[in-house]
Structures are given as structure tokens and as C-alpha cells.
Scaffold this active site. Structure first.
Site, PDB file in Angstrom:
ATOM      1  N   GLN A  10     -17.261   9.730   1.607  1.00 16.14           N
ATOM      2  CA  GLN A  10     -17.204  10.971   2.382  1.00 16.14           C
ATOM      3  C   GLN A  10     -16.077  11.880   1.895  1.00 16.14           C
ATOM      4  OE1 GLN A  10     -18.136   9.796   6.277  1.00 16.14           O
ATOM      5  NE2 GLN A  10     -17.839  11.773   7.206  1.00 16.14           N
ATOM      6  N   SER A  88     -15.856   3.192   0.103  1.00 17.64           N
ATOM      7  CA  SER A  88     -16.352   3.250   1.481  1.00 17.64           C
ATOM      8  C   SER A  88     -17.877   3.375   1.497  1.00 17.64           C
ATOM      9  CB  SER A  88     -15.663   4.404   2.225  1.00 17.64           C
ATOM     10  OG  SER A  88     -16.012   4.394   3.587  1.00 17.64           O
ATOM     11  N   LEU A  89     -18.407   4.508   1.966  1.00 20.99           N
ATOM     12  CA  LEU A  89     -19.849   4.764   1.964  1.00 20.99           C
ATOM     13  C   LEU A  89     -20.475   4.487   0.587  1.00 20.99           C
ATOM     14  CD1 LEU A  89     -22.521   6.418   2.743  1.00 20.99           C
ATOM     15  CD2 LEU A  89     -21.238   8.398   1.941  1.00 20.99           C
ATOM     16  N   ARG A 113     -25.390   3.603   9.949  1.00 16.22           N
ATOM     17  CA  ARG A 113     -23.918   3.544   9.859  1.00 16.22           C
ATOM     18  C   ARG A 113     -23.315   4.890  10.259  1.00 16.22           C
ATOM     19  NH1 ARG A 113     -19.936   4.727   5.708  1.00 16.22           N
ATOM     20  NH2 ARG A 113     -18.398   3.051   5.411  1.00 16.22           N
ATOM     21  N   HIS A 196     -12.371   2.948   9.031  1.00 15.51           N
ATOM     22  CA  HIS A 196     -11.686   1.760   8.484  1.00 15.51           C
ATOM     23  C   HIS A 196     -10.495   1.343   9.351  1.00 15.51           C
ATOM     24  CE1 HIS A 196     -14.330   2.044   5.078  1.00 15.51           C
ATOM     25  NE2 HIS A 196     -14.023   3.313   4.972  1.00 15.51           N
ATOM     26  N   GLN A 245     -16.211  -4.012   6.218  1.00 16.05           N
ATOM     27  CA  GLN A 245     -15.688  -2.771   5.665  1.00 16.05           C
ATOM     28  C   GLN A 245     -15.465  -1.676   6.710  1.00 16.05           C
ATOM     29  OE1 GLN A 245     -17.678   0.544   4.376  1.00 16.05           O
ATOM     30  NE2 GLN A 245     -17.604   0.013   2.216  1.00 16.05           N
TER      31      GLN A 245
END
Length: 293
Positions: A10, A88-89, A113, A196, A245
Site C-alpha cells: 500500500q 505487506s500486501l 483482507r 501490522h 503478518q
């Protein structure tokens, strides 16, 4: 000499993203059309012609970056990765690239998600902040010293750049203490909430169910996952790390260092922007870095 493919998270989105892929490639058109069908709205329209405000919504941003990354990988290269990682993503994009997840299943998970994270952000107003030029250990100590609020180290992006995540009051307090401790700068990020961090627990519960019901195949090459920063090839382990995660940190610095230690000499970022290319160069100036998308 190993070729690593890396996928952004992101923050890399921009208006018009992916339009070049759609205009120039028939396979890209088919994948965008399939995505619109799966998501139940025309995400391609938002990506190509929407406003920055529309694109900034977590439930749009995450599928948009995933689509741009995966479609770029599928249409702009014939190279097979020796290893993959995503920020991340981006880990979901990486799992399509190493054939652990199908395009359709990964997109469905990304959408679940994103919506779950958006919901968690609305329940607990929270934020993130970048901390520049302070030792990781010192940042961790200061976060741990704030006991009345939730504040944790969330993204280890490169040496001297770490992102913290937590409640609004906690982040404000941490930023003040971090500056006093010698941080060159602290900067509140324009994000929807405390990604996170433990504040994402409600989203984690929702995503766990979806991941457990999805088929993960044995990958063609290892994925270096955010929470463990090492090569993983076991599908069960990949699932568990993907779930962890959401509330665990993105150990990007450690991930890239481990990939290099395991033989990576070239890193190709697939997707919008050049954020990861910049981070890799800050982690190690010797490796070759390029991008597609």
C-alpha cells in the site's frame, strides 16, 4: 546468480495505474475483466479514471496494487523467479508469482483482507508514523516504554527507516520521545489505521478463516515472508505466516539481506512505483535493481 522478484504494498498507487497494461496486452485485458467480475465492481475504472480519494480507500487500494503487480508480472516478463517476496500486501502478489496461489484465489483473499482491515480501522482509530535516522533497537525500546497505549515497530524498511504503528495517542507520544532520542524526523503517514499491530486482531480473525479455506499449492520457488524474513516453501507454513503478518511486523530489511545471502544478485520490482527498488538500494548498493509495470 539468482533473480528475485519483489512486489510493492500500500502507498504505491497512482491514478491511471495499469492503464498501459490494459491498452497494450490482451491477456492484461482478460485479467482486469475477470477482476471486475470477482470484485463485483469495475476496479479498472477506478484505477484508470478515478480520483485520488477513491483510490486511497483500503478496500480499493489493496486489490488495485495487487492487480497492477500481478498483471505486470504475467505480461511483461517471461523470466521465472528464483525467489520472491512482497512488502505487506505484496506478499499475495508474490504467492501468485511463485504459483502457490491462483490469481482468482489471491484476489479474493486480498479483497477480504482489505475490507477486514478497513473495518478494524473504523473500530479502533489508529495510525502509523515513519521514523528516520534512529537505530532499530532504540525505536523498539521507546515503543516498549509506552505501556498505557499500543505502539509497535511495524515496518523495518531499510537501515535508518522504520515505521511504527499504534493508537493515535500512542503514536503522538512515541514521536515526541523518538525526536528527543535523536530521530532526524518523525512523520505521521496518511494511512487508514495501525497496520501490522495488535489493533489489526479483528481483521486477522476474519482473514484466518478465508486463508484456511483456500487451496495453497507447493510453490515453484521460495517466498521470503515478512514475519520470518527467510525462505519458505511449505504451504502450511506459508499460510500461517500470511495470517501472522496482519498483526506482525514487515521485516523488509532482514528479508532483502537474507535473499542476498541466499544468492540474489538482481531484484525486479513488479507493480506500480519504485519504492522497493529504492529500499533495496539503501540496503545493498551492490545488487542490480530494476522494475516492470
Amino acid at each position: 546468480m539468482k533473480h528475485a522478484f519483489i512486489f510493492p504494498g500500500q502507498g504505491s498507487q497512482f491514478i491511471g495505474m495499469g492503464k498501459n497494461l490494459y491498452d497494450e496486452d490482451e491477456q492484461a485485458q482478460l485479467l482486469f475483466d475477470k477482476a471486475n467480475e470477482i470484485l463485483g465492481f469495475s476496479i479498472s475504472d477506478v484505477m484508470f479514471f478515478g480520483t485520488a480519494e477513491e483510490l486511497k480507500q483500503t478496500n480499493v487500494t489493496q486489490p488495485a496494487i495487487f492487480l497492477h503487480s500481478v498483471i505486470a508480472f504475467k505480461t511483461l516478463t517471461t523470466d521465472k523467479p528464483d525467489m520472491v517476496a512482497g512488502h505487506s500486501l505484496g506478499e499475495f502478489s508474490a504467492l501468485v508469482a511463485n504459483e502457490c496461489l491462483s490469481f482468482e484465489d489471491a484476489l479474493k483473499l486480498v479483497s477480504i483482507r482489505a475490507k477486514a482491515m478497513q473495518k478494524a480501522c473504523e473500530v479502533n482509530p489508529s495510525t502509523m508514523a515513519a521514523v528516520l535516522a534512529l537505530d532499530d533497537k532504540r525505536v523498539e525500546e521507546i515503543c516498549a516504554s509506552i505501556t498505557n497505549e499500543i505502539v509497535v515497530a511495524a515496518n523495518y524498511n531499510c537501515p535508518g527507516q522504520i515505521v511504527i504503528s499504534g493508537s493515535i495517542k500512542g503514536i503522538d507520544e512515541a514521536c515526541k520521545l523518538l525526536k528527543e532520542a535523536g530521530a532526524k524526523r518523525t512523520l505521521i503517514l496518511p494511512v487508514g489505521g495501525a497496520f501490522h499491530s495488535p489493533l489489526m486482531q479483528p481483521a486477522k480473525e476474519e482473514l484466518t478463516k478465508a486463508i484456511e479455506e483456500t487451496a495453497f499449492k507447493p510453490p515453484i520457488c521460495p517466498v521470503y515472508q515478512n514475519v520470518v524474513a527467510k525462505a519458505v516453501k511449505d504451504s502450511t507454513e506459508i499460510k500461517a505466516n500470511l495470517i501472522s503478518q496482519l498483526t506482525g511486523p514487515v521485516r523488509w530489511t532482514q528479508t532483502v539481506e537474507q535473499m542476498i545471502a541466499d544468492g540474489a544478485t538482481r531484484f525486479t520490482e513488479a507493480g506500480p512505483g519504485k519504492v522497493l527498488q529504492g529500499l533495496v538500494q539503501k540496503i545493498n548498493k551492490e545488487v542490480q535493481v530494476d522494475g516492470i509495470g
